[in-house]
Design an enzyme around this catalytic site. Structure first.
Site, PDB file in Angstrom:
ATOM      1  N   ASP A  13       0.916  -1.109   0.042  1.00  0.00           N
ATOM      2  CA  ASP A  13      -0.030  -0.069  -0.160  1.00  0.00           C
ATOM      3  C   ASP A  13       0.863   1.223  -0.044  1.00  0.00           C
ATOM      4  O   ASP A  13       1.909   1.055   0.293  1.00  0.00           O
ATOM      5  CB  ASP A  13      -0.897   0.049   1.518  1.00  0.00           C
ATOM      6  CG  ASP A  13      -1.619   1.200   1.452  1.00  0.00           C
ATOM      7  OD1 ASP A  13      -2.389   1.686   0.619  1.00  0.00           O
ATOM      8  OD2 ASP A  13      -1.581   1.936   2.468  1.00  0.00           O
ATOM      9  N   ASP A  15      -0.340   5.206   0.861  1.00  0.00           N
ATOM     10  CA  ASP A  15      -0.261   6.182   1.838  1.00  0.00           C
ATOM     11  C   ASP A  15      -0.444   5.415   3.347  1.00  0.00           C
ATOM     12  O   ASP A  15      -1.385   4.541   3.397  1.00  0.00           O
ATOM     13  CB  ASP A  15      -1.787   6.797   1.612  1.00  0.00           C
ATOM     14  CG  ASP A  15      -1.817   7.824   0.387  1.00  0.00           C
ATOM     15  OD1 ASP A  15      -0.759   7.939  -0.233  1.00  0.00           O
ATOM     16  OD2 ASP A  15      -2.760   8.318  -0.043  1.00  0.00           O
ATOM     17  N   ASP A 176      -1.180  -0.640   6.010  1.00  0.00           N
ATOM     18  CA  ASP A 176      -1.462  -0.083   7.365  1.00  0.00           C
ATOM     19  C   ASP A 176      -2.860  -0.224   7.838  1.00  0.00           C
ATOM     20  O   ASP A 176      -3.148   0.561   8.835  1.00  0.00           O
ATOM     21  CB  ASP A 176      -0.975   1.166   7.357  1.00  0.00           C
ATOM     22  CG  ASP A 176      -1.547   2.274   6.461  1.00  0.00           C
ATOM     23  OD1 ASP A 176      -2.285   3.049   6.883  1.00  0.00           O
ATOM     24  OD2 ASP A 176      -1.554   1.915   5.372  1.00  0.00           O
TER      25      ASP A 176
END
Length: 225
Positions: A13, A15, A176
């Site tokens: 991922d 961001d 995250d």
């Protein structure tokens, strides 16, 4: 904890995992709200709205500002403003998290192709990777416009498996937020969850990734490197 075995490629991922993009997103959201004569939102608040792509981010900001569900007209106007502002704020409002660059360089020396899988609108992704100096490390970049359904749907991860020619157990997905972990689990790929990103104020451990990492460089021992 044992190492991830059989891993032949990595997908990340963007961001909240590689980049702290909240400053640029927050600036674009607040410029949008200001233009529409709404008060600014706090950075902490905006952080809890991030993770499902730009449409949902704008919708959450508008719902908060209006105190009701936005109409299609409200949304269309705000979404257009956000896109134009984010084009100005995206690059100067992003930085790599600690240890990300060195860890990616170490991984790049391994025979492990690497992909980016992000819900961020596709046109913003390549320029951002360039400005951060990490574009050369990824052989595949999948943005929010490259699949019909965004994470937590597994479509983008299936695309990585197909492009890299891998079985699910051979790809490690690193993210995250619960969207990342749900997408990985739905696709049947092993996953690692980082504790420092943007997860709607919830601990990433609640989503039960295969490994919880507190810093990005913990990825190396997890891979046996």
């Amino acid at each position: 904890m044992g190492h991830f075995t059989d891993i032949r490629a990595l997908a990340f991922d963007l961001d909240g995992t590689l980049t702290d993009s909240i400053p640029g997103l927050a600036e674009a959201i607040n410029l949008t709200l200001k233009t529409l004569s709404f008060p600014a939102a706090s950075v902490d608040q905006i952080t809890t709205w991030v993770g499902n792509g730009a449409d949902v981010l704008v919708e959450r900001a508008l719902t908060h500002a209006l105190g009701r569900t936005p109409t299609a007209t409200d949304f269309g106007q705000a979404r257009q403003l956000f896109t134009s502002y984010y084009a100005q704020t995206a690059e100067h409002g992003s930085a790599l998290f600690p240890a990300v660059e060195e860890t990616l360089r170490t991984l790049h020396q391994q025979p492990l192709p690497m992909a980016i899988v992000t819900n961020k609108p596709t046109p913003f992704v390549a320029p951002l990777l360039e400005s951060l100096g990490i574009a050369d490390m990824f052989s595949l970049v999948i943005g929010g416009d490259d699949v019909v359904v965004k994470k937590p749907h597994p479509a983008a991860i299936y695309l990585v498996l197909g492009k890299f020619g891998l079985h699910p157990h051979e790809l490690l997905f690193v993210g995250d937020s619960k969207n990342d972990i749900q997408a990985a689990k739905s696709a049947g790929v092993p996953c690692a969850g980082l504790t420092y990103g943007y997860n709607y104020g919830e601990p990433i451990a609640d989503s039960k990734p295969d490994r919880v990492l507190n810093s990005f460089d913990q990825l190396l021992p997890a891979l046996g490197l």
